[in-house]
Design a protein around this motif. Structure first.
Motif, PDB file in Angstrom:
ATOM      1  N   ARG A 263       1.425   6.866  -6.618  1.00  0.00           N
ATOM      2  CA  ARG A 263       0.333   7.779  -6.965  1.00  0.00           C
ATOM      3  C   ARG A 263       0.706   9.224  -6.633  1.00  0.00           C
ATOM      4  O   ARG A 263       0.341  10.154  -7.370  1.00  0.00           O
ATOM      5  CB  ARG A 263      -0.942   7.372  -6.226  1.00  0.00           C
ATOM      6  N   ASN A 264       1.403   9.423  -5.532  1.00  0.00           N
ATOM      7  CA  ASN A 264       1.859  10.780  -5.186  1.00  0.00           C
ATOM      8  C   ASN A 264       2.815  11.319  -6.243  1.00  0.00           C
ATOM      9  O   ASN A 264       2.754  12.496  -6.628  1.00  0.00           O
ATOM     10  CB  ASN A 264       2.545  10.773  -3.826  1.00  0.00           C
ATOM     11  N   ALA A 265       3.724  10.449  -6.706  1.00  0.00           N
ATOM     12  CA  ALA A 265       4.677  10.876  -7.735  1.00  0.00           C
ATOM     13  C   ALA A 265       3.944  11.227  -9.030  1.00  0.00           C
ATOM     14  O   ALA A 265       4.269  12.220  -9.699  1.00  0.00           O
ATOM     15  CB  ALA A 265       5.697   9.758  -7.990  1.00  0.00           C
TER      16      ALA A 265
ATOM     17  N   LEU B  69       0.825  -1.206   0.000  1.00  0.00           N
ATOM     18  CA  LEU B  69       0.000   0.000   0.000  1.00  0.00           C
ATOM     19  C   LEU B  69       0.861   1.258   0.000  1.00  0.00           C
ATOM     20  O   LEU B  69       0.547   2.242  -0.685  1.00  0.00           O
ATOM     21  CB  LEU B  69      -0.934  -0.007   1.213  1.00  0.00           C
ATOM     22  N   GLN B  70       1.959   1.217   0.772  1.00  0.00           N
ATOM     23  CA  GLN B  70       2.842   2.382   0.828  1.00  0.00           C
ATOM     24  C   GLN B  70       3.503   2.620  -0.523  1.00  0.00           C
ATOM     25  O   GLN B  70       3.634   3.773  -0.980  1.00  0.00           O
ATOM     26  CB  GLN B  70       3.905   2.169   1.907  1.00  0.00           C
ATOM     27  N   GLU B  71       3.904   1.537  -1.179  1.00  0.00           N
ATOM     28  CA  GLU B  71       4.529   1.663  -2.494  1.00  0.00           C
ATOM     29  C   GLU B  71       3.530   2.230  -3.500  1.00  0.00           C
ATOM     30  O   GLU B  71       3.878   3.072  -4.341  1.00  0.00           O
ATOM     31  CB  GLU B  71       5.051   0.302  -2.967  1.00  0.00           C
ATOM     32  N   GLU B  72       2.268   1.765  -3.421  1.00  0.00           N
ATOM     33  CA  GLU B  72       1.239   2.272  -4.330  1.00  0.00           C
ATOM     34  C   GLU B  72       0.961   3.745  -4.061  1.00  0.00           C
ATOM     35  O   GLU B  72       0.805   4.547  -4.994  1.00  0.00           O
ATOM     36  CB  GLU B  72      -0.043   1.456  -4.166  1.00  0.00           C
ATOM     37  N   LEU B  73       0.903   4.111  -2.773  1.00  0.00           N
ATOM     38  CA  LEU B  73       0.654   5.507  -2.418  1.00  0.00           C
ATOM     39  C   LEU B  73       1.784   6.406  -2.904  1.00  0.00           C
ATOM     40  O   LEU B  73       1.544   7.486  -3.447  1.00  0.00           O
ATOM     41  CB  LEU B  73       0.505   5.622  -0.893  1.00  0.00           C
ATOM     42  N   ASP B  74       3.019   5.950  -2.728  1.00  0.00           N
ATOM     43  CA  ASP B  74       4.169   6.735  -3.196  1.00  0.00           C
ATOM     44  C   ASP B  74       4.122   6.919  -4.707  1.00  0.00           C
ATOM     45  O   ASP B  74       4.428   8.013  -5.225  1.00  0.00           O
ATOM     46  CB  ASP B  74       5.476   6.033  -2.804  1.00  0.00           C
TER      47      ASP B  74
ATOM     48  N   TYR C 190       0.818  12.203  -9.244  1.00  0.00           N
ATOM     49  CA  TYR C 190       0.061  13.430  -8.982  1.00  0.00           C
ATOM     50  C   TYR C 190       0.952  14.660  -9.103  1.00  0.00           C
ATOM     51  O   TYR C 190       0.576  15.671  -9.698  1.00  0.00           O
ATOM     52  CB  TYR C 190      -0.563  13.346  -7.596  1.00  0.00           C
ATOM     53  N   GLN C 191       2.168  14.563  -8.526  1.00  0.00           N
ATOM     54  CA  GLN C 191       3.093  15.699  -8.602  1.00  0.00           C
ATOM     55  C   GLN C 191       3.476  16.001 -10.054  1.00  0.00           C
ATOM     56  O   GLN C 191       3.613  17.159 -10.439  1.00  0.00           O
ATOM     57  CB  GLN C 191       4.346  15.376  -7.788  1.00  0.00           C
ATOM     58  N   ALA C 192       3.662  14.931 -10.844  1.00  0.00           N
ATOM     59  CA  ALA C 192       4.006  15.138 -12.253  1.00  0.00           C
ATOM     60  C   ALA C 192       2.868  15.814 -13.003  1.00  0.00           C
ATOM     61  O   ALA C 192       3.082  16.709 -13.833  1.00  0.00           O
ATOM     62  CB  ALA C 192       4.344  13.790 -12.901  1.00  0.00           C
ATOM     63  N   LEU C 193       1.617  15.398 -12.723  1.00  0.00           N
ATOM     64  CA  LEU C 193       0.458  16.023 -13.365  1.00  0.00           C
ATOM     65  C   LEU C 193       0.307  17.477 -12.938  1.00  0.00           C
ATOM     66  O   LEU C 193      -0.053  18.345 -13.752  1.00  0.00           O
ATOM     67  CB  LEU C 193      -0.813  15.235 -13.024  1.00  0.00           C
ATOM     68  N   GLN C 194       0.561  17.746 -11.671  1.00  0.00           N
ATOM     69  CA  GLN C 194       0.491  19.120 -11.168  1.00  0.00           C
ATOM     70  C   GLN C 194       1.494  20.008 -11.879  1.00  0.00           C
ATOM     71  O   GLN C 194       1.188  21.151 -12.237  1.00  0.00           O
ATOM     72  CB  GLN C 194       0.767  19.126  -9.655  1.00  0.00           C
ATOM     73  N   LEU C 195       2.692  19.473 -12.078  1.00  0.00           N
ATOM     74  CA  LEU C 195       3.730  20.241 -12.752  1.00  0.00           C
ATOM     75  C   LEU C 195       3.334  20.523 -14.200  1.00  0.00           C
ATOM     76  O   LEU C 195       3.503  21.650 -14.701  1.00  0.00           O
ATOM     77  CB  LEU C 195       5.051  19.477 -12.702  1.00  0.00           C
TER      78      LEU C 195
END
Length: 238
Positions: free
Chosen positions: A215-217, A208-213, A219-224
């Motif tokens: 997804r966060n990465a 779950l932690q690996e999946e969350l990390d 998300y950050q790429a999409l935000q950029l």
């Protein structure tokens, strides 16, 4: 159940036979109802002659005097004994039967050894065995020897393949059975189910932690990308 000392003798004898250039296997049922020999070795000499050796392993006086049949049917036959036991029963050993004495390696010396030792101890000849004619039909003995070798190969393959040999139902039944034996609420690390569940939970949390990390990465790429589309000058600056 074999004692620790018996297993040490067995392991050392196995290595001893290999070093003599013999093929060896434990617990071989003899033809003609001659019992089960603890260890049997087969060796072909340079002149083509075949020699069969039978070994009986004993670790206590009671074991030595057991009513179990001694399968001394080979050309050469031996007792494999600790030194202390040999001193107690030396006068009871038949004249034709040899004796190998087991001695454990000193643990400090083992720790200092430059490479891992193949056996926990070594064997010395306390009494030579005398030759006798084979006491059973050699073709039948060879068949029993091969059968025992196959048994050991099959066990080794099962270990190598691990749990894939068993169905889910078999594994589940075994886990349930083991969970009901010796369950200690005060020492959960000693209980199979608790250990399994803890490891499973840790694996789930890690996944779950690996999946969350991930997804966060993402998300950050999409935000950029979004900020770059809204502010083209920002992309040029980056």
């Amino acid at each position: 159940m074999k004692t620790k000392l018996t297993l040490q003798l067995e392991s050392t004898l196995y290595q001893f036979c290999l070093e003599q250039g013999a093929y060896v296997v434990e617990e071989v049922a003899m033809p003609a109802d001659q019992g089960i020999v603890d260890t049997l070795s087969y060796q072909q000499l340079a002149n083509g002659e075949v020699q069969w050796r039978c070994y009986e392993l004993k670790v206590t006086k009671a074991d030595f005097h057991s009513q179990a049949k001694l399968s001394f049917i080979g050309h050469y036959n031996y007792f494999v004994l600790p030194q202390k036991l040999y001193e107690q029963v030396a006068t009871e050993i038949p004249s034709k039967v040899g004796v190998l004495i087991y001695r454990a390696f000193d643990q400090e010396a083992v720790a200092l050894a430059p490479q891992t030792l193949r056996a926990p101890g070594f064997l010395t000849v306390a009494k030579k065995a005398q030759y006798q004619e084979l006491q059973v039909d050699e073709q039948e003995l060879t068949s029993h020897f091969i059968s025992s070798l196959f048994r050991e190969v099959d066990k080794a393959k099962r270990v190598a393949k691990g749990l894939q040999l068993y169905s889910d139902d078999q594994l589940y039944k075994e886990l349930r059975k083991r969970s009901q034996v010796g369950y200690d609420v005060y020492q959960p690390e000693a209980n199979l189910f608790d250990r399994f569940n803890e490891e499973l939970e840790n694996q789930k949390l890690t996944a779950l932690q690996e999946e969350l990390d991930a997804r966060n990465a993402e998300y950050q790429a999409l935000q950029l990308q979004y900020r770059q589309l809204q502010h083209p000058d920002l992309g040029a600056q980056l």
